[in-house]
Write an enzyme that holds these catalytic residues in place. Structure first.
Site, PDB file in Angstrom:
ATOM      1  CB  ALA A 183     -10.364   8.029  41.379  1.00  0.00           C
ATOM      2  CG  PHE A 185     -11.275  18.260  33.271  1.00  0.00           C
ATOM      3  CD1 PHE A 185     -10.345  17.920  34.229  1.00  0.00           C
ATOM      4  CD2 PHE A 185     -11.260  17.605  32.050  1.00  0.00           C
ATOM      5  CE1 PHE A 185      -9.389  16.943  33.975  1.00  0.00           C
ATOM      6  CE2 PHE A 185     -10.312  16.610  31.794  1.00  0.00           C
ATOM      7  CZ  PHE A 185      -9.376  16.281  32.757  1.00  0.00           C
ATOM      8  CD  GLN A 230      -3.330  37.218  63.810  1.00  0.00           C
ATOM      9  OE1 GLN A 230      -4.138  36.340  63.504  1.00  0.00           O
ATOM     10  NE2 GLN A 230      -3.000  37.481  65.057  1.00  0.00           N
ATOM     11  CB  ILE A 231      -3.615  42.758  59.099  1.00  0.00           C
ATOM     12  CG1 ILE A 231      -2.147  42.345  58.980  1.00  0.00           C
ATOM     13  CG2 ILE A 231      -3.755  44.273  58.962  1.00  0.00           C
ATOM     14  CD1 ILE A 231      -1.501  42.719  57.655  1.00  0.00           C
ATOM     15  CD  GLN A 239      10.528  47.353  63.042  1.00  0.00           C
ATOM     16  OE1 GLN A 239      10.842  46.743  64.066  1.00  0.00           O
ATOM     17  NE2 GLN A 239      11.329  48.200  62.452  1.00  0.00           N
ATOM     18  CB  THR A 243     -12.358  14.230  41.072  1.00  0.00           C
ATOM     19  OG1 THR A 243     -11.205  15.023  40.785  1.00  0.00           O
ATOM     20  CG2 THR A 243     -12.353  13.830  42.532  1.00  0.00           C
ATOM     21  CD  GLU A 261      -7.221  22.773  37.741  1.00  0.00           C
ATOM     22  OE1 GLU A 261      -6.230  23.002  37.028  1.00  0.00           O
ATOM     23  OE2 GLU A 261      -8.225  23.516  37.802  1.00  0.00           O
TER      24      GLU A 261
END
Lengths: 384, 260, 399
Positions: A129, A122, A336-337, A278, A125, A363
């Site tokens: 624009a 498609f 991060q984990i 935790q 752009t 989009e």
């Protein structure tokens, strides 16, 4: 969670999942590295009949809807959001024809797309624009039984690989947004060229290129609907494709979450699995909840689109906005984990974070989505 | 070309485990799948059909649930399916199994090629394929890794050996047992899966295939299982601990006699 | 027709049979065992497990045949290019023990072209007789002539047992022969023994991917046929003083005809050390991450003078050719030393190497199943451990 999918949808989802796990996952890092287009995967998707899940049976599709396309996109994106774009981008490029094309145009183009023989793209752009899609400068001048296209489209997904392009160009500058029209252009048409492949932060396996029209002649029959309908066609297209981008975001988020969970279980620090801390547990809980919420919104929106609802702009924008923000957050938390390992290219999560970012941009940026949502909410409240 | 593929539904041996407490097989949650080698046979059968035209009939001998394996084969491109199932087959060893399948094949009728996987992952005998060709008295080539040429009269194939491969020419009709090197099985297609859902496999009993009762099941099996036991578990040994340099030195010392 | 019944008055609902059934064919209903006949294969595991003799298998009492005419243990000796393959010597070694227990002759069967001199070798390995069929058509293996010849030999001389190597040739051949002469055939035996009283060959082999072992007999058919994998039995020692009686058989030309034609024999340039023969194997799996990881494995193997093996994961990921694959769908190996690097130890892999004398496992997952069978286990990073080991052994072996 039971998403109340039909039997056919479960079949579609499970097959897409199988292909993602067995065929895409093993090569995702390779394609991200080399930035090649994953044609072998496209062939597998084509042979499995997945390209046609949302296309009508009379054109060789399976007669499903946007939800079916979202299910496939989500599963493929769990393994690689970039490779999934070969599939999802084709959906985007096909929608203008599906929603507004004439019977002849559908008969001519949809069967090859449903069979996966041809990919689609498609083109709206341009350099000047982006969010301001109304400022497109590509023109389409009518001359007898032809249109002549001139202009350059930028950052087009699948450009150069796809055979079928749906292009928004201006047929009447004086009318501004209402002067845009939609056209179908086939690869190989004289006057149509492609720029170099762009080097991107993420979704590197997706081919992104400029599409350059220089006195490109196409038959007048390739106009979709009527002159002046271009912008409406584009907006209606986005209404249906935004759930797809949202599904891609959900898939990327889920994929990174799955990796993070497994890592948390096996990584031992301070004498125990970090999944026992935790801090990690709360991160995982938030990630899991957000992905489920995003998924629920995407499926609800897709169902709404498929039910034939007249106005879905607000909901589509909400789904895309929420899911893409979730994807960015969840993938960042996943890195991060993983800690230091998350930063290393040898480990899979950093790719998910890089891939997630685009879902907040293309989009319609998240900012544009908010504009759309607010505008619709205000309009609705006035009606009351 | 009329192609017959023989498949077997087996427990997914990657899932089968021994319960460490009771030292017996854990069967819960072990799903049944198409025998891995048969997947290559199905793929080759479908490819032959695409190459030469014709139809593929998939055949299995098993309990009623083996029908699921047949449906999966249909989703991969097989045209027709036959389930041969009967309590009389219980206890069949490879002799009786190949006899039963051969009888079913005779009932199916004319065929050009029979394809079988090299071996089944539960029995691992690799005897049924050659057994079928012996019962039908047709030529066979085992361990086929490539079908170079094939026509209505003959085929030229590569047979895998320990050192490489043999090139063998065989007249048709014949039987091939196939190995993994032959092809890469395709993914099922949605249209195939939908065909599989609505398919109606033929279901034959011992009487339908006109089998000699004395050749069936336990009574028709020359071999008999007299004992099943879990193997003496090889016990784990010593875990070496320490930093890398120390471990390496310790291990080298422990292995000195083996290595020199 | 054979049948199986639960004697309800004896059944206490203890569920031992449910656990014993390898096919999941028994479940409890109202505290009594119920057998699903669709799944039951009449293997008898439940009968053995039941402490209350509450399960009964009735076999049709087929008239016991008179099998007394069958004597001798035969070993089919596989030859390629005129060279007897070492599996044959392993079978002769085992066959000798079996023949002695039965008090009969051990006979070698040799088919080929120009094999007279070789036939004598087989006597040195323990054979009392050698049945030799020499014909140009038998130079290389072909199903039809080999099957026909072996069938005729068996029908004429009536051996009570035939052993054959579980090789590509062996398995194709004896599967066909067993059908033609109505014999029982057991594949891939890991253990053979004799019940001297019943004159039965006790054939023990793995099933379910090696998770269980089954002992099998052929009570009412002769010969009793069994194949054995390479490197499972010990080779017969050479005794230069031993001589066998060589019996040359010839047959009419049509016996040697073949429907298939052998057009070519292609040998693929193999790796430097043959995996199946190697005494030391260093093997790599998924934990190595790629070809670079496998290079570390090759390095250690080179220093130790061993072969390089691989798990299925590594082969499927295209890091190394299939010829290196060890496991259920690869090669079975039995080296003195097997070093498993980054291999988790799934049962399919273990089957291929668990009879190695010494197993060393290196894996970063402390729960990897490989540690349950390893003589020495190291939980650690292969990328650190392998180079360190290579250095140590290089020093030790002065390489």
């Amino acid at each position: 969670m039971d998403y109340l999918l039909t039997e056919q949808q479960v079949m579609i989802r499970d097959l897409a999942r199988k292909i993602a796990e067995e065929k895409i996952r093993p090569v995702a890092a390779h394609y991200d590295e080399t930035e090649e287009f994953a044609w072998p995967i496209m062939k597998i998707l084509a042979d499995s009949d997945l390209f046609g899940v949302y296309l009508p049976e009379q054109y060789g599709g399976l007669g499903g809807g946007i939800l079916d396309m979202c299910l496939v996109t989500e599963e493929l994106s769990k393994a690689c959001g970039g490779i999934a774009l070969g599939y999802a981008g084709t959906g985007l490029g096909t929608l203008p024809i599906l929603l507004h094309g004439s019977d002849e145009q559908k008969k001519k183009y949809l069967p090859d797309i449903a069979a996966g023989k041809k990919l689609a793209a498609f083109c709206i752009t341009e350099a000047e624009a982006g969010s301001d899609a109304g400022s497109i400068k590509t023109t389409a001048r009518k001359e007898g039984d032809k249109y002549i296209l001139n202009g350059t489209k930028q950052w087009i997904t699948n450009a150069g690989e796809a055979e079928i392009y749906t292009v928004i160009a201006s047929t009447d500058k004086s009318k501004g947004v209402r002067g845009a029209s939609a056209f179908i252009v086939e690869k190989g048409t004289k006057g149509m060229e492609f720029g170099k492949k762009e080097k991107k932060l993420g979704i590197r396996a997706s081919a992104t290129r400029e599409v350059i029209f220089t006195d490109c002649e196409i038959p007048a029959a390739n106009l979709i609907s009527r002159e002046g309908m271009g912008f409406i066609i584009a907006m209606k297209t986005f209404d249906c494709s935004r759930p797809g981008v949202a599904a891609q975001a959900v898939g990327i988020a889920q994929g990174s979450l799955d990796h993070a969970l497994e890592y948390a279980r096996t990584r031992v620090q301070f004498g125990q699995s970090i999944s026992g801390f935790q801090a990690i547990q709360h991160m995982l809980a938030d990630m899991g909840t957000q992905v489920e919420a995003a998924r629920a919104l995407v499926y609800a929106t897709a169902r709404m689109v498929d039910s034939g609802a007249k106005s879905v702009a607000k909901e589509s924008a909400m789904a895309k906005l929420f899911a893409s923000d979730v994807a960015m957050k969840v993938t960042t938390d996943a890195v991060q984990i993983f800690g230091g390992y998350g930063y290393m290219r040898d480990y899979p999560v950093e790719k998910y974070m890089r891939d997630a970012k685009i879902t907040q941009i293309y989009e319609g940026t998240s900012q544009i989505q908010r504009n759309v949502i607010a505008a619709n909410m205000i309009k609705e409240s006035i009606k009351k | 070309m009329n192609i017959i593929v023989c498949i077997k539904q087996v427990p997914n041996t990657t899932d089968v485990r021994i319960d460490p407490v009771t030292n017996t097989l854990i069967r819960e949650g072990v799903e049944s799948v198409i025998n891995p080698f048969d997947a290559y046979a199905i793929e080759e059968a479908v490819r032959l059909k695409e190459r030469c035209g014709g139809k593929v009939t998939v055949l299995t001998m098993g309990p009623p649930q083996a029908e699921n394996a047949l449906r999966e084969a249909i989703s991969l491109g097989c045209d027709e399916a036959v389930l041969v199932s009967d309590r009389k087959f219980a206890g069949s060893d490879t002799w009786a199994t190949s006899y039963t399948l051969a009888a079913a094949i005779r009932k199916i009728g004319d065929f050009d090629v029979i394809l079988c996987g090299k071996q089944a992952s539960d029995g691992d005998t690799a005897q049924v394929g050659p057994g079928i060709s012996a019962h039908l008295d047709i030529p066979q080539v085992t361990y086929v890794k490539k079908i170079e040429e094939i026509s209505a009269e003959k085929a030229k194939v590569e047979r895998m050996t320990e050192e490489g491969y043999d090139v063998v020419e065989t007249p048709l009709p014949c039987l091939f047992t196939v190995v993994k090197e032959l092809n890469t099985p395709r993914m099922p297609s949605l249209k195939g899966m939908m065909r599989a859902k609505s398919a109606k496999p033929l279901k034959w009993t011992a009487e339908d295939i006109e089998a000699d009762p004395a050749a069936l099941g336990l009574d028709g099996s020359p071999t008999r299982v007299i004992k099943i036991f879990t193997p003496e578990a090889r016990k784990g040994g010593e875990m070496l601990k320490g930093d890398t340099a120390d471990i390496a030195a310790e291990l080298a010392e422990l292995l000195k006699d083996v290595v020199i | 027709m054979a049948s199986i019944t639960i004697l309800l008055d004896k059944c206490t609902g203890c569920t031992l049979c449910v656990k014993a059934c390898p096919f999941g064919a028994i479940h409890m209903a109202n505290k009594k065992a119920v057998i699903d006949m669709a799944k039951c294969t009449l293997c008898g595991a439940c009968v053995a497990a039941c402490k209350f003799t509450a399960i009964e298998i009735k076999k049709d009492a087929s008239p016991k045949k008179d099998l007394s005419a069958y004597k001798d243990v035969w070993v089919f000796c596989e030859q390629k290019k005129g060279v007897v393959q070492s599996i044959s010597f392993e079978l002769l070694g085992e066959g000798r023990k079996l023949a002695d227990k039965l008090g009969v002759h051990l006979c070698a069967v040799l088919l080929g072209s120009g094999m007279e001199a070789v036939a004598a070798e087989l006597g040195e390995r323990g054979a009392d007789k050698v049945y030799l069929v020499d014909h140009p058509a038998l130079k290389s293996y072909q199903d039809d002539p080999y099957t026909e010849v072996l069938v005729r030999l068996a029908e004429e001389y009536k051996p009570e047992a035939i052993l054959c190597g579980a090789t590509t040739i062996g398995r194709s051949l004896v599967s066909r022969v067993a059908i033609k002469i109505d014999a029982g055939l057991t594949a891939d035996c890991t253990e053979l023994d004799i019940d001297a009283k019943e004159r039965l060959l006790l054939q023990t082999r793995p099933a379910f991917g090696g998770n269980i072992m089954a002992t099998i007999i052929t009570p009412n058919h002769r010969p009793q046929m069994a194949t054995v994998r390479h490197k499972v039995m010990k080779e017969a020692a050479i005794d230069k003083t031993r001589k066998a009686e060589v019996i040359k058989k010839s047959y009419p030309e049509e016996v040697f005809s073949s429907r298939t034609r052998l057009l070519d024999i292609v040998e693929e340039i193999g790796e430097t050390v043959n995996l199946s023969e190697a005494d030391i194997i260093v093997s790599g799996g998924r934990g190595l991450g790629g070809k670079e990881g496998l290079a570390l494995v090759s390095e250690l193997a080179k220093v130790l003078g061993g072969a390089v093996g691989a798990s299925r994961s590594a082969v499927d990921a295209d890091w190394i050719p299939y010829s290196h694959q060890v496991g259920q769908t690869g090669k079975t190996v039995c080296p003195k030393l097997y070093i498993a690097c980054g291999i988790s130890g799934q049962i399919q892999h273990l089957i291929g190497m668990q009879s190695s004398k010494v197993i060393v496992a290196i894996n970063k997952d402390p729960d990897a199943p490989i540690f349950k069978v390893a003589t020495y286990g190291i939980v650690g990073d292969v990328f650190e451990i392998l180079p360190a080991l290579t250095r140590e052994f290089r020093r030790m072996l002065n390489k």
